[in-house]
Design an enzyme around this catalytic site. Structure first.
Site, PDB file in Angstrom:
ATOM      1  N   LYS A  23       1.072  -0.956  -0.107  1.00  0.00           N
ATOM      2  CA  LYS A  23      -0.007  -0.019   0.005  1.00  0.00           C
ATOM      3  C   LYS A  23       0.756   1.027  -0.241  1.00  0.00           C
ATOM      4  O   LYS A  23       0.639   2.166  -0.662  1.00  0.00           O
ATOM      5  CB  LYS A  23      -1.114  -0.084   1.122  1.00  0.00           C
ATOM      6  CG  LYS A  23      -1.977  -0.859   1.448  1.00  0.00           C
ATOM      7  CD  LYS A  23      -2.744  -0.405   2.080  1.00  0.00           C
ATOM      8  CE  LYS A  23      -2.321  -1.053   3.773  1.00  0.00           C
ATOM      9  NZ  LYS A  23      -1.841  -2.040   4.114  1.00  0.00           N
ATOM     10  N   ARG A  53      -9.191   1.617   8.830  1.00  0.00           N
ATOM     11  CA  ARG A  53      -8.825   0.793   9.267  1.00  0.00           C
ATOM     12  C   ARG A  53     -10.038  -0.153  10.599  1.00  0.00           C
ATOM     13  O   ARG A  53     -10.101  -1.752  10.492  1.00  0.00           O
ATOM     14  CB  ARG A  53      -7.859   0.074  10.535  1.00  0.00           C
ATOM     15  CG  ARG A  53      -6.944  -0.421   9.295  1.00  0.00           C
ATOM     16  CD  ARG A  53      -4.802   0.504  10.283  1.00  0.00           C
ATOM     17  NE  ARG A  53      -4.443  -0.299   9.837  1.00  0.00           N
ATOM     18  CZ  ARG A  53      -3.723  -0.179   9.900  1.00  0.00           C
ATOM     19  NH1 ARG A  53      -3.044   0.784   8.386  1.00  0.00           N
ATOM     20  NH2 ARG A  53      -2.279  -0.824   9.188  1.00  0.00           N
ATOM     21  N   ARG A 113      11.265  -6.797   5.392  1.00  0.00           N
ATOM     22  CA  ARG A 113      11.538  -5.477   5.033  1.00  0.00           C
ATOM     23  C   ARG A 113      11.466  -5.003   6.995  1.00  0.00           C
ATOM     24  O   ARG A 113      12.506  -4.171   6.369  1.00  0.00           O
ATOM     25  CB  ARG A 113       9.370  -4.896   5.404  1.00  0.00           C
ATOM     26  CG  ARG A 113       9.761  -3.163   5.013  1.00  0.00           C
ATOM     27  CD  ARG A 113       8.201  -2.229   4.793  1.00  0.00           C
ATOM     28  NE  ARG A 113       7.453  -3.085   6.132  1.00  0.00           N
ATOM     29  CZ  ARG A 113       6.318  -2.255   6.097  1.00  0.00           C
ATOM     30  NH1 ARG A 113       5.866  -1.813   5.042  1.00  0.00           N
ATOM     31  NH2 ARG A 113       5.417  -2.732   6.764  1.00  0.00           N
ATOM     32  N   ARG A 116      12.308  -2.237  10.882  1.00  0.00           N
ATOM     33  CA  ARG A 116      11.148  -1.402  11.801  1.00  0.00           C
ATOM     34  C   ARG A 116      10.560  -2.279  12.756  1.00  0.00           C
ATOM     35  O   ARG A 116      10.664  -3.578  12.361  1.00  0.00           O
ATOM     36  CB  ARG A 116      10.177  -1.932   9.943  1.00  0.00           C
ATOM     37  CG  ARG A 116       8.830  -0.011   9.851  1.00  0.00           C
ATOM     38  CD  ARG A 116       8.029  -0.278   9.241  1.00  0.00           C
ATOM     39  NE  ARG A 116       6.443  -0.702   9.906  1.00  0.00           N
ATOM     40  CZ  ARG A 116       5.523  -0.317   9.173  1.00  0.00           C
ATOM     41  NH1 ARG A 116       6.038  -0.071   7.583  1.00  0.00           N
ATOM     42  NH2 ARG A 116       4.479  -0.393   9.602  1.00  0.00           N
ATOM     43  N   ARG A 139      -0.480  -8.808  13.616  1.00  0.00           N
ATOM     44  CA  ARG A 139      -0.840  -7.612  12.325  1.00  0.00           C
ATOM     45  C   ARG A 139      -1.841  -8.170  11.237  1.00  0.00           C
ATOM     46  O   ARG A 139      -3.254  -7.529  10.917  1.00  0.00           O
ATOM     47  CB  ARG A 139      -0.416  -6.854  11.570  1.00  0.00           C
ATOM     48  CG  ARG A 139       0.854  -5.540  12.911  1.00  0.00           C
ATOM     49  CD  ARG A 139       2.135  -5.733  12.222  1.00  0.00           C
ATOM     50  NE  ARG A 139       2.221  -4.517  11.252  1.00  0.00           N
ATOM     51  CZ  ARG A 139       3.351  -4.519  10.449  1.00  0.00           C
ATOM     52  NH1 ARG A 139       3.884  -4.486  10.935  1.00  0.00           N
ATOM     53  NH2 ARG A 139       3.525  -3.682   9.911  1.00  0.00           N
TER      54      ARG A 139
HETATM   55  P1  AMP Z   1       1.347   0.828   9.243  1.00  0.00           P
HETATM   56  O1  AMP Z   1       2.294   1.859   8.331  1.00  0.00           O
HETATM   57  O2  AMP Z   1      -0.256   1.496   8.822  1.00  0.00           O
HETATM   58  O3  AMP Z   1       1.525  -0.851   8.842  1.00  0.00           O
HETATM   59  O4  AMP Z   1       0.416   1.356  10.058  1.00  0.00           O
HETATM   60  C1  AMP Z   1       1.664   1.025  10.859  1.00  0.00           C
HETATM   61  C2  AMP Z   1       0.684   0.903  12.550  1.00  0.00           C
HETATM   62  O5  AMP Z   1      -0.030   2.269  13.251  1.00  0.00           O
HETATM   63  C3  AMP Z   1      -0.332   0.047  12.887  1.00  0.00           C
HETATM   64  O6  AMP Z   1       0.429  -1.603  12.658  1.00  0.00           O
HETATM   65  C4  AMP Z   1      -1.398   0.409  14.339  1.00  0.00           C
HETATM   66  O7  AMP Z   1      -0.304  -0.183  14.779  1.00  0.00           O
HETATM   67  C5  AMP Z   1      -0.844   1.355  13.083  1.00  0.00           C
HETATM   68  N1  AMP Z   1      -1.866   2.456  12.707  1.00  0.00           N
HETATM   69  C6  AMP Z   1      -1.700   2.984  11.632  1.00  0.00           C
HETATM   70  N2  AMP Z   1      -3.345   3.029  10.836  1.00  0.00           N
HETATM   71  C7  AMP Z   1      -3.896   3.400  11.941  1.00  0.00           C
HETATM   72  C8  AMP Z   1      -5.740   2.527  12.114  1.00  0.00           C
HETATM   73  N3  AMP Z   1      -6.080   3.630  11.180  1.00  0.00           N
HETATM   74  N4  AMP Z   1      -6.192   1.977  12.836  1.00  0.00           N
HETATM   75  C9  AMP Z   1      -5.561   2.018  14.268  1.00  0.00           C
HETATM   76  N5  AMP Z   1      -3.758   2.179  14.535  1.00  0.00           N
HETATM   77  C10 AMP Z   1      -3.736   2.112  13.099  1.00  0.00           C
END
Ligand code: AMP
Length: 194
Positions: free
Chosen positions: A13, A88, A127, A133, A144
């Protein structure tokens, strides 16, 4: 254009959102990136999110919704945006519907990037090794995926019912996937890049 990108962690994404948002000339709004920037800067928001992120859990809806509301109110989002990683959960999707309805706007499309779990887990672990990360460890990665299946995958139906959903196969070269996404948005091809 106002677009939402859906798809499990590791579907690509973030990579695709950067390319597509540049093509469409709209801001790329990634809630994960906003949280990571806040963490780095040591803000209150970053501190509030850290434990959830490290565990691979979702940050509470009210925190994320308030953050996105502020971000979408900024002038650069007035003409469109590409949301990556939001919504989400059902409450987040509902909040976005209401927010846009209040502004008299709607989404133009929701792109779902689809890839099987084995493939996305493999990508995330690769990654994690490259980027360091901290939420890309084996255990967190699997968690996740479960969180995605439980809380986020139901949004596919929500947007299908609204007639907004376009599903794209996320397995392939980056540029192939970009082309599929642009086609799904009714744009022929991404402009050639050097
Ligand atoms: P991502 O980079 O989109 O994978 O997001 C990394 C982390 O940020 C996720 O595993 C959540 O802990 C938090 N996060 C990002 N976007 C959301 C969201 N819309 N709702 C809740 N937690 C989020």
């Amino acid at each position: 254009m106002r677009i939402v990108l859906l798809g499990p962690p590791g579907a690509g994404k973030g990579t695709q959102a950067e390319i597509i948002s540049a093509e469409l000339n709209v801001p790329h709004i990634s809630t994960g990136d906003i949280f990571r920037a806040n963490l780095q800067q040591g803000t209150e928001l970053g501190c509030a999110a850290q434990a959830y992120m490290d565990a691979g859990d979702l940050v509470p809806d009210e925190v994320v919704i308030a953050m996105v509301r502020d971000r979408l109110a900024q002038p650069d989002a007035a003409q469109g945006f590409l949301l990556d990683g939001f919504p989400r959960t059902r409450p987040q999707a509902q909040a976005l519907d209401e927010l846009l309805a209040d502004l008299g706007r709607g989404l133009d499309g929701v792109l779902e990037l689809r890839a099987d779990t084995a493939e996305v887990v493999r990508r995330l672990i690769a990654r994690g090794k490259e980027s360091g990360r901290t939420d890309d460890t084996q255990e967190t990665v699997r968690h996740r995926q479960q969180v995605y299946a439980r809380d986020t995958a139901p949004l596919v139906k929500h947007y299908a019912q609204q007639g907004l959903l376009r599903t794209v196969d996320a397995v392939g070269e980056i540029c192939e996937v970009t082309e599929r996404m642009m086609r799904a948005l009714g744009r022929d091809t991404a402009s050639p890049r050097l």
